[in-house]
Design a protein around this motif. Structure first.
Motif: not given
Length: 164
Positions: A28-34, A67-72
């Motif tokens: 999508f053109a815009r992020p969605v907050y989860v 729950p970061s999916k990018n940084v630990s």
């Protein structure tokens, strides 16, 4: 090839949607907050040492469970005089030293550090750490982009003496 792959467990993979080429229309053109499952991990060190990782690395390691999916983030400790195994990984690491003094060897170059210093370890660089005090422990926070590479299936970690 003897390099170990650090990946996501099958249970965790089952919880994540796996996209394929047929799902291109879901970009999508815009992020969605989860909404994440949680945004705080209280008393990290009280939650307990990660025994398998700590034994392998020969020093205590405490994982920050967010729950970061990018940084630990982990908290690492070195006992007085302690030297870790040489190892390398495809993810970058930034260490922030909370207490103590010592050095980190990166591709044969020794970098001295003490409380308040930050150290950058590039991806796939052989490195190890040593606490130079005979009486005081050292402690640092390690931030890595490991989850990002694990989620892409390209995270590798190699431990000297285990994988070589």
């Amino acid at each position: 090839m003897s390099t170990s792959v650090t990946g996501t467990s099958s249970a965790a993979q089952a919880d994540q949607k796996q996209f394929s080429s047929k799902d291109f229309h879901q970009t999508f053109a815009r992020p969605v907050y989860v909404k994440p499952s949680h945004v705080i991990h209280k008393n990290v060190e009280r939650a307990g040492e990660h025994n398998q990782f700590s034994t392998e690395r020969k020093h205590p390691v405490f994982f920050v469970d967010l729950p970061s999916k990018n940084v630990s983030m982990t908290i690492g400790g070195l006992l007085p005089g302690q030297l870790t195994n040489r190892h390398r990984h495809t993810y970058e690491t930034v260490l922030y030293v909370i207490e103590g003094k010592g050095w980190t060897e990166i591709e044969g170059e020794r970098v001295e550090w003490q409380a308040g210093d930050a150290v950058y370890i590039p991806s796939w660089a052989w490195h190890r750490h040593q606490n130079t005090s005979d009486s005081e422990p050292a402690k640092y926070i390690a931030c890595e982009n490991a989850p990002q590479l694990q989620n892409l299936g390209v995270a590798l970690r190699e431990e000297e003496g285990r994988d070589l």
